[in-house]
Write a protein that holds these residues in place. Structure first.
Motif, PDB file in Angstrom:
ATOM      1  N   ALA A 164       0.820  -1.211   0.000  1.00  0.00           N
ATOM      2  CA  ALA A 164       0.000   0.000   0.000  1.00  0.00           C
ATOM      3  C   ALA A 164       0.851   1.257   0.000  1.00  0.00           C
ATOM      4  N   TYR A 165       1.808   1.344   0.909  1.00  0.00           N
ATOM      5  CA  TYR A 165       2.523   2.626   0.969  1.00  0.00           C
ATOM      6  C   TYR A 165       3.514   2.789  -0.179  1.00  0.00           C
ATOM      7  N   ASN A 166       4.034   1.695  -0.722  1.00  0.00           N
ATOM      8  CA  ASN A 166       4.910   1.837  -1.890  1.00  0.00           C
ATOM      9  C   ASN A 166       4.171   2.454  -3.063  1.00  0.00           C
ATOM     10  N   ALA A 167       2.914   2.054  -3.260  1.00  0.00           N
ATOM     11  CA  ALA A 167       2.129   2.607  -4.367  1.00  0.00           C
ATOM     12  C   ALA A 167       1.560   3.976  -4.038  1.00  0.00           C
ATOM     13  N   HIS A 168       1.005   4.123  -2.850  1.00  0.00           N
ATOM     14  CA  HIS A 168       0.273   5.350  -2.547  1.00  0.00           C
ATOM     15  C   HIS A 168       1.174   6.514  -2.197  1.00  0.00           C
ATOM     16  N   ASP A 169       2.391   6.225  -1.720  1.00  0.00           N
ATOM     17  CA  ASP A 169       3.335   7.322  -1.524  1.00  0.00           C
ATOM     18  C   ASP A 169       3.778   7.883  -2.869  1.00  0.00           C
ATOM     19  N   ILE A 170       3.863   7.028  -3.885  1.00  0.00           N
ATOM     20  CA  ILE A 170       4.123   7.526  -5.239  1.00  0.00           C
ATOM     21  C   ILE A 170       2.985   8.446  -5.677  1.00  0.00           C
ATOM     22  N   ASP A 171       1.748   8.007  -5.457  1.00  0.00           N
ATOM     23  CA  ASP A 171       0.586   8.801  -5.847  1.00  0.00           C
ATOM     24  C   ASP A 171       0.598  10.160  -5.156  1.00  0.00           C
ATOM     25  N   ASP A 172       0.856  10.179  -3.849  1.00  0.00           N
ATOM     26  CA  ASP A 172       0.911  11.446  -3.123  1.00  0.00           C
ATOM     27  C   ASP A 172       2.101  12.291  -3.566  1.00  0.00           C
ATOM     28  N   GLY A 173       3.220  11.627  -3.866  1.00  0.00           N
ATOM     29  CA  GLY A 173       4.391  12.356  -4.339  1.00  0.00           C
ATOM     30  C   GLY A 173       4.145  13.016  -5.681  1.00  0.00           C
ATOM     31  N   LEU A 174       3.453  12.321  -6.593  1.00  0.00           N
ATOM     32  CA  LEU A 174       3.100  12.915  -7.876  1.00  0.00           C
ATOM     33  C   LEU A 174       2.129  14.080  -7.684  1.00  0.00           C
ATOM     34  N   ARG A 175       1.171  13.898  -6.787  1.00  0.00           N
ATOM     35  CA  ARG A 175       0.182  14.955  -6.534  1.00  0.00           C
ATOM     36  C   ARG A 175       0.852  16.213  -5.984  1.00  0.00           C
ATOM     37  N   SER A 176       1.882  16.006  -5.150  1.00  0.00           N
ATOM     38  CA  SER A 176       2.575  17.149  -4.535  1.00  0.00           C
ATOM     39  C   SER A 176       3.520  17.853  -5.494  1.00  0.00           C
ATOM     40  N   GLY A 177       3.922  17.164  -6.571  1.00  0.00           N
ATOM     41  CA  GLY A 177       4.897  17.728  -7.494  1.00  0.00           C
ATOM     42  C   GLY A 177       6.330  17.411  -7.130  1.00  0.00           C
ATOM     43  N   LEU A 178       6.537  16.734  -6.002  1.00  0.00           N
ATOM     44  CA  LEU A 178       7.904  16.373  -5.610  1.00  0.00           C
ATOM     45  C   LEU A 178       8.428  15.210  -6.443  1.00  0.00           C
ATOM     46  N   LEU A 179       7.523  14.404  -6.972  1.00  0.00           N
ATOM     47  CA  LEU A 179       7.883  13.342  -7.904  1.00  0.00           C
ATOM     48  C   LEU A 179       7.243  13.628  -9.258  1.00  0.00           C
ATOM     49  N   LEU A 191       6.501  11.729 -13.347  1.00  0.00           N
ATOM     50  CA  LEU A 191       6.472  10.471 -14.077  1.00  0.00           C
ATOM     51  C   LEU A 191       7.802  10.203 -14.763  1.00  0.00           C
ATOM     52  N   ASP A 192       8.476  11.260 -15.202  1.00  0.00           N
ATOM     53  CA  ASP A 192       9.793  11.076 -15.818  1.00  0.00           C
ATOM     54  C   ASP A 192      10.782  10.507 -14.800  1.00  0.00           C
ATOM     55  N   MET A 193      10.706  10.958 -13.561  1.00  0.00           N
ATOM     56  CA  MET A 193      11.568  10.405 -12.513  1.00  0.00           C
ATOM     57  C   MET A 193      11.248   8.934 -12.283  1.00  0.00           C
ATOM     58  N   LEU A 215      12.857   0.564  -5.196  1.00  0.00           N
ATOM     59  CA  LEU A 215      11.821   1.585  -5.117  1.00  0.00           C
ATOM     60  C   LEU A 215      11.904   2.332  -3.788  1.00  0.00           C
ATOM     61  N   LYS A 216      12.115   1.616  -2.702  1.00  0.00           N
ATOM     62  CA  LYS A 216      12.234   2.281  -1.399  1.00  0.00           C
ATOM     63  C   LYS A 216      13.423   3.236  -1.369  1.00  0.00           C
ATOM     64  N   ARG A 217      14.539   2.815  -1.928  1.00  0.00           N
ATOM     65  CA  ARG A 217      15.704   3.707  -1.958  1.00  0.00           C
ATOM     66  C   ARG A 217      15.377   4.983  -2.717  1.00  0.00           C
ATOM     67  N   PHE A 218      14.660   4.829  -3.820  1.00  0.00           N
ATOM     68  CA  PHE A 218      14.263   5.998  -4.604  1.00  0.00           C
ATOM     69  C   PHE A 218      13.350   6.917  -3.802  1.00  0.00           C
ATOM     70  N   LEU A 219      12.353   6.339  -3.129  1.00  0.00           N
ATOM     71  CA  LEU A 219      11.404   7.158  -2.369  1.00  0.00           C
ATOM     72  C   LEU A 219      12.089   7.871  -1.207  1.00  0.00           C
ATOM     73  N   TYR A 220      13.008   7.189  -0.534  1.00  0.00           N
ATOM     74  CA  TYR A 220      13.728   7.850   0.549  1.00  0.00           C
ATOM     75  C   TYR A 220      14.537   9.029   0.030  1.00  0.00           C
ATOM     76  N   ALA A 221      15.218   8.837  -1.083  1.00  0.00           N
ATOM     77  CA  ALA A 221      16.087   9.888  -1.599  1.00  0.00           C
ATOM     78  C   ALA A 221      15.305  11.055  -2.180  1.00  0.00           C
ATOM     79  N   ASN A 222      14.169  10.778  -2.794  1.00  0.00           N
ATOM     80  CA  ASN A 222      13.479  11.810  -3.568  1.00  0.00           C
ATOM     81  C   ASN A 222      12.178  12.320  -2.978  1.00  0.00           C
ATOM     82  N   LEU A 223      11.624  11.593  -1.980  1.00  0.00           N
ATOM     83  CA  LEU A 223      10.363  12.024  -1.372  1.00  0.00           C
ATOM     84  C   LEU A 223      10.525  12.230   0.122  1.00  0.00           C
ATOM     85  N   TYR A 224      10.805  11.169   0.859  1.00  0.00           N
ATOM     86  CA  TYR A 224      10.853  11.267   2.313  1.00  0.00           C
ATOM     87  C   TYR A 224      11.935  12.228   2.796  1.00  0.00           C
ATOM     88  N   ARG A 225      13.037  12.338   2.023  1.00  0.00           N
ATOM     89  CA  ARG A 225      14.128  13.233   2.421  1.00  0.00           C
ATOM     90  C   ARG A 225      14.233  14.456   1.526  1.00  0.00           C
TER      91      ARG A 225
END
Length: 406
Positions: free
Chosen positions: A219-234, A236-238, A320-330
């Motif tokens: 759930a959080y692997n997919a939905h954190d992407i969704d929230d990240g895209l919505r926020s503009g921090l992520l 689709l090209d990334m 995917l987690k490494r990517f989210l930590y580097a580009n969203l959570y941090r």
């Protein structure tokens, strides 16, 4: 006649289960004995108690990744928990185990989270360092066994042994066979409860709890992407440069070359969930076939997690987690908000600890003469139960300046 037999006879809420599934008719019961329900299994009753609790409602205003007031469409702990429960039920159904138990564990698994997500937990853990620290999983157990007071005859929700065991151990055993903590000391609130009601911390949890645990990751692997895209921090090209989502986006682009970015993002999220769920089902069935558990005890004693990704998907998920930590959570904007949230939690803890009379009625009584350890745990209980909005409101009441969280 037990409740399971009664449900079978009237055709209500009964489904066939595999031999390795947890059998509600053989539940180990509750800390405080209660009469069985004629229309609900023990695990259905647990789920209902969880949904009707105050702690469940509070999840509506607790951060997942983004502070709640940053936007109405971002996930909160409540929406995340509902999404985890849906995936957990799907996995439990596919593996022919008890869907109600899997759902109950999924719905309760985040009860102990503080305001402001993991930032609040880290801040409270620092504040509590002299008194055993703070752990959200241990706090979830405290809530459902002590702090949620809705019943005349006992504290907490008096959940069944299987639900409590799944709550505490859904990510695996906490101890080795010699009683040593596998990832550092076992939190004291868990040890205190286990002294009264043994949850067998050295054994693996049942298969339903394992369904809930992997559902959380999916759930959080997919939905954190969704929230990240919505926020503009992520963007689709990334995402196109990351293994699993990149492959999914390529397939979407090939089939729908003119699809707008918003729908492409939704296609990515739903397809990623589907791919991960299907991978878990196939890989778990293979492990079950190899292990051939003859009963639920064999799952507890298997020496490994059964409900898990395949090796290939596990590698994709780590990437995917490494990517989210580097580009969203941090991300610097998320980090800046977290720094202010950290200050709010620490300020509130210090204020309440130094002067418990600043806490509301029902929380401050007796703390003037309490030992520091007891007082600190009581303050942590109060703080951990706060929503994001209430924590900000309290800080504004007690301090001249409150950090901005936007």
């Amino acid at each position: 006649m037990n409740s399971e037999q009664g449900l079978r006879d009237i055709g209500f809420g009964y489904r066939p289960r595999a031999v390795y599934a947890t059998d509600p008719a053989a539940s180990r019961g509750r800390l405080f004995a209660e009469p069985e329900s004629p229309t609900r299994t023990p695990f259905q009753r647990d789920r209902d108690r969880i949904i009707h609790s105050t702690a469940f409602r509070r999840l509506k205003h607790k951060t997942q990744v983004f502070i709640a007031h940053e936007g109405d469409h971002y996930r909160t702990r409540l929406t995340h928990s509902i999404e985890v429960a849906q995936i957990a039920r799907a996995l439990a159904r596919a593996l022919c185990c008890d869907e109600d138990l899997a759902e109950a564990i999924a719905l309760v698994h985040d009860f102990g989270h503080t305001p402001f997500g993991h930032t609040g937990e880290d801040a409270l853990d620092e504040c509590m360092a002299r008194w055993g620290g703070f752990d959200h999983n241990a706090q979830s157990l405290r809530i459902v066994t002590e702090l949620e007071n809705r019943y005349a005859e006992f504290d907490g929700l008096n959940l069944s042994w299987e639900t409590l065991e799944g709550l505490v151990k859904h990510n695996g055993p906490l101890m080795d066979a010699q009683g040593r903590g596998l990832e550092g000391p076992v939190p004291q609130p868990i040890l205190d409860y286990v002294a009264r009601h043994d949850l067998e911390l050295a054994r693996y949890a049942g298969i339903e709890a394992q369904c809930a645990a992997i559902a959380d990751d999916i759930a959080y692997n997919a939905h954190d992407i969704d929230d990240g895209l919505r926020s503009g921090l992520l963007t689709l090209d990334m995402m196109a440069g990351v293994g699993l989502p990149g492959r999914i986006l390529s397939a979407v682009e090939e089939r729908y070359p003119d699809l707008d970015p918003v729908r492409r993002g939704h296609e990515l999220m739903r397809r990623q969930i589907t791919v991960m769920v299907e991978d878990v089902i196939v890989a778990s069935r293979q492990r079950l076939e190899e292990l051939k558990p003859a009963n639920a005890d064999d799952v507890h004693d298997a020496g490994q997690t059964i409900v898990a990704f395949s090796d290939g998907m596990a590698a994709d998920e780590k990437e995917l987690k490494r990517f989210l930590y580097a580009n969203l959570y941090r991300h610097e904007t998320v980090v800046a908000v977290r720094a202010n949230a950290d200050r709010i939690v620490k300020d509130l803890f210090d204020a309440y600890f130094d002067n418990p009379r600043q806490m509301p009625e029902g929380w401050r009584e007796g703390l003037d003469v309490a030992q520091d350890a007891e007082k600190a745990r009581h303050v942590a209980d109060f703080l951990a139960g706060m929503t994001d909005t209430y924590a900000v409101k309290e800080h504004r009441r007690l301090f001249d300046q409150t950090p901005e969280l936007s």
